[in-house]
Design a protein around this motif. Structure first.
Motif, short mmCIF file in Angstrom:
data_model
loop_
_atom_site.label_atom_id
_atom_site.label_comp_id
_atom_site.label_asym_id
_atom_site.label_seq_id
_atom_site.Cartn_x
_atom_site.Cartn_y
_atom_site.Cartn_z
N LEU A 49 0.83 -1.21 0.00
CA LEU A 49 0.00 0.00 0.00
C LEU A 49 0.86 1.26 0.00
O LEU A 49 0.57 2.24 -0.69
CB LEU A 49 -0.93 0.00 1.22
CG LEU A 49 -2.01 -1.08 1.25
CD1 LEU A 49 -2.75 -1.08 2.58
CD2 LEU A 49 -3.01 -0.87 0.11
N ALA A 50 1.96 1.21 0.77
CA ALA A 50 2.87 2.37 0.84
C ALA A 50 3.48 2.67 -0.53
O ALA A 50 3.56 3.84 -0.95
CB ALA A 50 3.97 2.10 1.86
N LEU A 51 3.90 1.63 -1.25
CA LEU A 51 4.49 1.82 -2.58
C LEU A 51 3.45 2.33 -3.58
O LEU A 51 3.76 3.15 -4.45
CB LEU A 51 5.09 0.49 -3.08
CG LEU A 51 6.45 0.12 -2.49
CD1 LEU A 51 6.74 -1.36 -2.68
CD2 LEU A 51 7.56 0.96 -3.12
N THR A 52 2.21 1.84 -3.45
CA THR A 52 1.14 2.29 -4.35
C THR A 52 0.86 3.77 -4.14
O THR A 52 0.83 4.56 -5.10
CB THR A 52 -0.15 1.47 -4.10
OG1 THR A 52 0.15 0.08 -4.24
CG2 THR A 52 -1.24 1.85 -5.09
N VAL A 53 0.67 4.17 -2.88
CA VAL A 53 0.39 5.58 -2.56
C VAL A 53 1.60 6.45 -2.94
O VAL A 53 1.45 7.53 -3.52
CB VAL A 53 0.06 5.75 -1.05
CG1 VAL A 53 -0.07 7.22 -0.69
CG2 VAL A 53 -1.23 5.01 -0.71
N GLY A 54 2.81 5.95 -2.63
CA GLY A 54 4.03 6.70 -2.95
C GLY A 54 4.21 6.93 -4.43
O GLY A 54 4.68 8.00 -4.86
N SER A 55 3.83 5.94 -5.25
CA SER A 55 3.94 6.08 -6.72
C SER A 55 3.02 7.18 -7.22
O SER A 55 3.41 8.00 -8.06
CB SER A 55 3.58 4.75 -7.40
OG SER A 55 4.44 3.73 -6.98
N LEU A 56 1.78 7.19 -6.72
CA LEU A 56 0.82 8.23 -7.13
C LEU A 56 1.26 9.59 -6.63
O LEU A 56 1.11 10.60 -7.32
CB LEU A 56 -0.58 7.88 -6.61
CG LEU A 56 -1.16 6.55 -7.13
CD1 LEU A 56 -2.53 6.27 -6.53
CD2 LEU A 56 -1.27 6.56 -8.65
N ALA A 57 1.81 9.64 -5.41
CA ALA A 57 2.33 10.91 -4.87
C ALA A 57 3.48 11.43 -5.72
O ALA A 57 3.57 12.62 -6.01
CB ALA A 57 2.78 10.70 -3.42
N LEU A 58 4.37 10.52 -6.15
CA LEU A 58 5.50 10.89 -7.01
C LEU A 58 4.99 11.54 -8.29
O LEU A 58 5.47 12.60 -8.71
CB LEU A 58 6.33 9.65 -7.33
CG LEU A 58 7.38 9.78 -8.44
CD1 LEU A 58 8.52 10.69 -7.99
CD2 LEU A 58 7.92 8.43 -8.85
#
Length: 465
Positions: A49-58
């Motif tokens: 979940l952290a990587l998914t949210v982080g990708s969209l934030a990026l």
């Protein structure tokens, strides 16, 4: 979505999906990684979940349209799972067969019967390296801990003298040697040759594991002299079995995929003619999918049936092996999505431009990026995946051997100084009955030695080959 359509979708995203300048992209990368770190460490969110949210934030910080950022993430996730998902699953099945059949115990007991006294730490590193080939790090620890504790107790050894070599063997395999998820994803990301990476990985792994294992364990045993904790000695899998597979056939089964993949790499180098029949045959049998599938099918007979498993028991073993890897698969997939988002917003080109300006060798840059992400997130796999995505463009003009070394530089960096944000840190602490300070002085220092020695050897090899 098929593998082909995923590859096509990823290929369409060659043009950056944002026109942001280097400064904005640099801030976007730091912000994206910061989001991932914060979610994993502060909010204890699952890495997927952290990587998914982080990708969209990026994507958002880089000024990319949200629909394009989502498309990049899903393309990367799909291609990564398509590339390595089946291999991770096959590795998990082989590892479970090895553990449940008593094959792992057979390897352990045979080597321990031949070793004693000063040879014991070397025996432990050999056991961990062989068993660590098909097993995930956490599974390997759980499997080897009873052995480490029993050997330390019965032989009256310092726990660190026996434990550190075992942990070093497992950790080096996890970080450098395919078919572990980290190296596989890095190979996929930078388009490295798996056979060459495996061969060079073994070359780097041997001196690394010797220095960080048996040699460092002498120092670690002086720093932290603790006995084996009684309450932590669990039951071994083979204690419930009437019979178990033989030593020779078990080792042969474990090494089968490695031998097939190395044979393919050797034939590719010697013959170097894609149309030659011999090379085409070895390209098939030495491909990771076929090599691991062959080992699993052979293992069902040499390990499962040798232990007296019925067809139902074999089926149950395979079924149970797949459940624990769901989380690993999703983390690896989301890491691939993050990697693709990094590339598509133009970060790869930015890294290329910076590396030209800074005159830092590409392999050292890859190692440093992996170290930074490892220290921040605590996950070797997340560090490997993210670093591979960032430095993938550097591999475009590299030779086959240097692309393989790039994978190993990332893998080495991903093992640097495990501390309180790493699940492996707490696993070792609890099983060995250590306090936080003792765990840092032993486990954390050992991981750092592995990272620095392996990184140094990779740079040395780059000057020779």
């Amino acid at each position: 979505m098929t593998h082909l359509s995923v590859e096509m979708l990823a290929a369409e995203s060659v043009e950056p999906i944002t026109s942001a300048g280097h400064a904005q992209l640099g801030i976007a990368v730091l912000a994206g990684i910061a989001v991932i770190v914060l979610l994993i460490t502060k909010f204890k969110l699952h890495a997927f979940l952290a990587l998914t949210v982080g990708s969209l934030a990026l994507g958002a910080f880089a000024g990319a349209p949200l629909d394009k950022a989502i498309a990049s993430f899903t393309a990367g996730l799909g291609s990564t799972v398509a590339g390595v998902g089946v291999l991770i699953a096959l590795g998990a099945i082989l590892g479970k067969l090895l553990a449940d059949s008593g094959g792992a115990d057979q390897i352990v007991d045979t080597i321990l019967a031949k070793a004693g006294g000063r040879a014991m730490p070397w025996a432990m590193v050999l056991i961990a390296s062989v068993i660590g080939l098909p097993l995930f790090f956490e599974v390997g620890i759980v499997l080897l801990i009873p052995v480490v504790l029993m050997v330390a107790k019965r032989g009256n050894y310092s726990l660190m003298r026996i434990g550190i070599p075992a942990l070093a063997g497992l950790s080096v395999m996890h970080g450098l040697i395919p078919p572990h998820p980290g190296p596989l994803v890095a190979i996929d990301a930078v388009k490295a040759n798996l056979g060459v990476t495996l061969a060079l990985g073994v070359l780097v792994a041997i001196p690394t594991v010797v220095i960080a294992g048996p040699l460092f364990s002498k120092v670690a045993a002086r720093w932290v002299d603790v006995p084996a904790p009684e309450k932590m000695i669990p039951q071994r899998p083979s204690e419930d079995l009437e019979k178990r597979p033989g030593f020779g056939v078990t080792v042969a089964t474990v090494l089968l995929p490695v031998v097939l993949m190395l044979a393919k790499a050797l034939v590719d180098i010697v013959i170097d003619d894609p149309e030659a029949t011999v090379q085409r045959v070895f390209d098939v049998i030495g491909s990771p999918l076929i090599a691991l599938l062959a080992a699993v099918i052979v293992g069902m007979f040499t390990l499962g049936r040798a232990a007296g498993f019925t067809k139902d028991r074999l089926s149950t073993t395979v079924e149970k092996s797949l459940a624990p890897i769901a989380g690993v698969l999703m983390i690896v997939g989301a890491g691939g999505g993050f990697k693709q988002t990094l590339i598509d917003v133009g970060v790869g080109q930015m890294i290329l431009d910076f590396s030209k300006d800074w005159s830092i060798p590409a392999l050292l840059l890859a190692w440093l990026i992996a170290v930074a992400i490892r220290l921040a997130t605590g996950s070797a796999t997340v560090a490997t995946i993210s670093a591979a995505g960032l430095v993938a463009p550097l591999a475009a003009d590299m030779s086959t051997s240097h692309t393989a070394l790039l994978v190993l530089a990332i893998g080495a960096g991903s093992l640097f100084f495990s501390h309180v944000n790493d699940a492996g840190f707490w696993l070792v602490k609890e099983y060995f009955g250590l306090d936080v300070g003792q765990t840092i002085k032993t486990w954390s220092v050992m991981e750092t030695i592995i990272s620095v020695v392996a990184g140094g050897l990779v740079l040395l090899l780059s000057l020779i080959i």
